[in-house]
Enzyme design. Sequence first.
Site, PDB file in Angstrom:
ATOM      1  CG  ASN A 195      -1.723   1.197   1.429  1.00  0.00           C
ATOM      2  OD1 ASN A 195      -1.813   2.028   0.530  1.00  0.00           O
ATOM      3  ND2 ASN A 195      -2.342   1.335   2.598  1.00  0.00           N
TER       4      ASN A 195
ATOM      5  CE  LYS B  99      -0.146   3.197   4.806  1.00  0.00           C
ATOM      6  NZ  LYS B  99      -0.070   3.272   6.241  1.00  0.00           N
TER       7      LYS B  99
ATOM      8  CG  HIS C 252      -5.800   2.013   5.317  1.00  0.00           C
ATOM      9  ND1 HIS C 252      -5.374   2.934   6.235  1.00  0.00           N
ATOM     10  CD2 HIS C 252      -4.772   1.134   5.168  1.00  0.00           C
ATOM     11  CE1 HIS C 252      -4.136   2.625   6.622  1.00  0.00           C
ATOM     12  NE2 HIS C 252      -3.761   1.535   5.971  1.00  0.00           N
TER      13      HIS C 252
ATOM     14  CD  GLU D 116      -2.823   5.500   6.928  1.00  0.00           C
ATOM     15  OE1 GLU D 116      -2.793   5.505   5.682  1.00  0.00           O
ATOM     16  OE2 GLU D 116      -1.926   4.990   7.633  1.00  0.00           O
TER      17      GLU D 116
ATOM     18  CD  GLU E  80      -3.556  -2.501   7.409  1.00  0.00           C
ATOM     19  OE1 GLU E  80      -2.436  -2.706   6.952  1.00  0.00           O
ATOM     20  OE2 GLU E  80      -4.226  -1.490   7.136  1.00  0.00           O
TER      21      GLU E  80
ATOM     22  N   GLY F 148       2.518   2.043  10.719  1.00  0.00           N
ATOM     23  CA  GLY F 148       3.518   3.093  10.523  1.00  0.00           C
ATOM     24  C   GLY F 148       4.261   3.489  11.787  1.00  0.00           C
TER      25      GLY F 148
ATOM     26  CB  SER G  70       5.133  -2.018  11.968  1.00  0.00           C
ATOM     27  OG  SER G  70       4.762  -0.674  12.206  1.00  0.00           O
TER      28      SER G  70
HETATM   29  P1  PGA Z   1       2.824   0.079   7.616  1.00  0.00           P
HETATM   30  O1  PGA Z   1       1.386   0.350   6.977  1.00  0.00           O
HETATM   31  O2  PGA Z   1       3.332  -1.218   7.048  1.00  0.00           O
HETATM   32  O3  PGA Z   1       3.668   1.259   7.213  1.00  0.00           O
HETATM   33  O4  PGA Z   1       2.642  -0.015   9.101  1.00  0.00           O
HETATM   34  C1  PGA Z   1       0.468  -0.689   6.811  1.00  0.00           C
HETATM   35  C2  PGA Z   1      -0.831  -0.165   6.247  1.00  0.00           C
HETATM   36  O5  PGA Z   1      -1.271   0.916   6.640  1.00  0.00           O
HETATM   37  O6  PGA Z   1      -1.465  -0.806   5.390  1.00  0.00           O
END
Ligand code: PGA
Length: 253
Positions: free
Chosen positions: A11, A13, A99, A101, A169, A175, A215
């Site tokens: 992803n 983003k 997601h 976010e 997640e 992140g 992560s």
């Molecule tokens: P990350 O993001 O691997 O940077 O933690 C995962 C995601 O948001 O899909």
Amino acid sequence: MSNRRILIAGNWKMNCLTTDGTALATAIAGKLREASSSNCDVLMAPPFTLLSTIKNALGNSEVLLSAQDCHFEASGAHTGDISPVMLKDIGCDYVILGHSERRTNHGESDELVRQKAELAIEKGLKVIICVGETEGERETGKTLDVVNSQLTGSIPANATADNCVIAYEPVWAIGTGKTATTDDVAEVHKEIRSHLAHIKSQDLADSMRILYGGSVNPSNSKELLSLEDVDGALIGGASLKADDFWTIIGHWI
Ligand code: PGA
């Protein structure tokens, strides 16, 4: 041993902003082509503006293309929005929906995620539905309730094991460099599968893929993805570096 095929999804983003992103796509597609066979599916989800460019860069590679969101209506007066029809037309295979976010920054509800997913599937896309608890919810012992309730509310009525993937997640792990323990991941994935059996059917629960995200990196991916109910990963940061992403994929080649 399940016959669910591992899915490694990157992803991007709002990163890899320009056509420079093609180098990443080309590198992964090239390595995958060189590998004589692979035991996993690989997917990339660039920003909307790069979808077409990345599609061309991927050429005839097996790498799947995904968008990061879509609208819940096929067309109409929705300034700035993107229809799943547009995504299908441009060559997308998948769309990521719900997601954290988007749930947090854009106030997306389970109901909205479900509506988007149902239309996306109707228009020929496959969907990745994200669920996950916040740190506060985990600390107060609400993880399983929150995840089950998001799943019940977000899963599309037309979901099949072929057109729908779930991504667990934990919000606090996205992140941040903090990963859930393997015990925690195993517990939540097992619960998601049993909840799927409860709200859908045992067949669907047995065959639907459930990814872990938060992560995931080259050092922890092998252990996480070896857990019984973990069928792949949704990866942000580590999917932006070809070497890291390839190391994660490489475990399944
Ligand atoms: P990350 O993001 O691997 O940077 O933690 C995962 C995601 O948001 O899909």
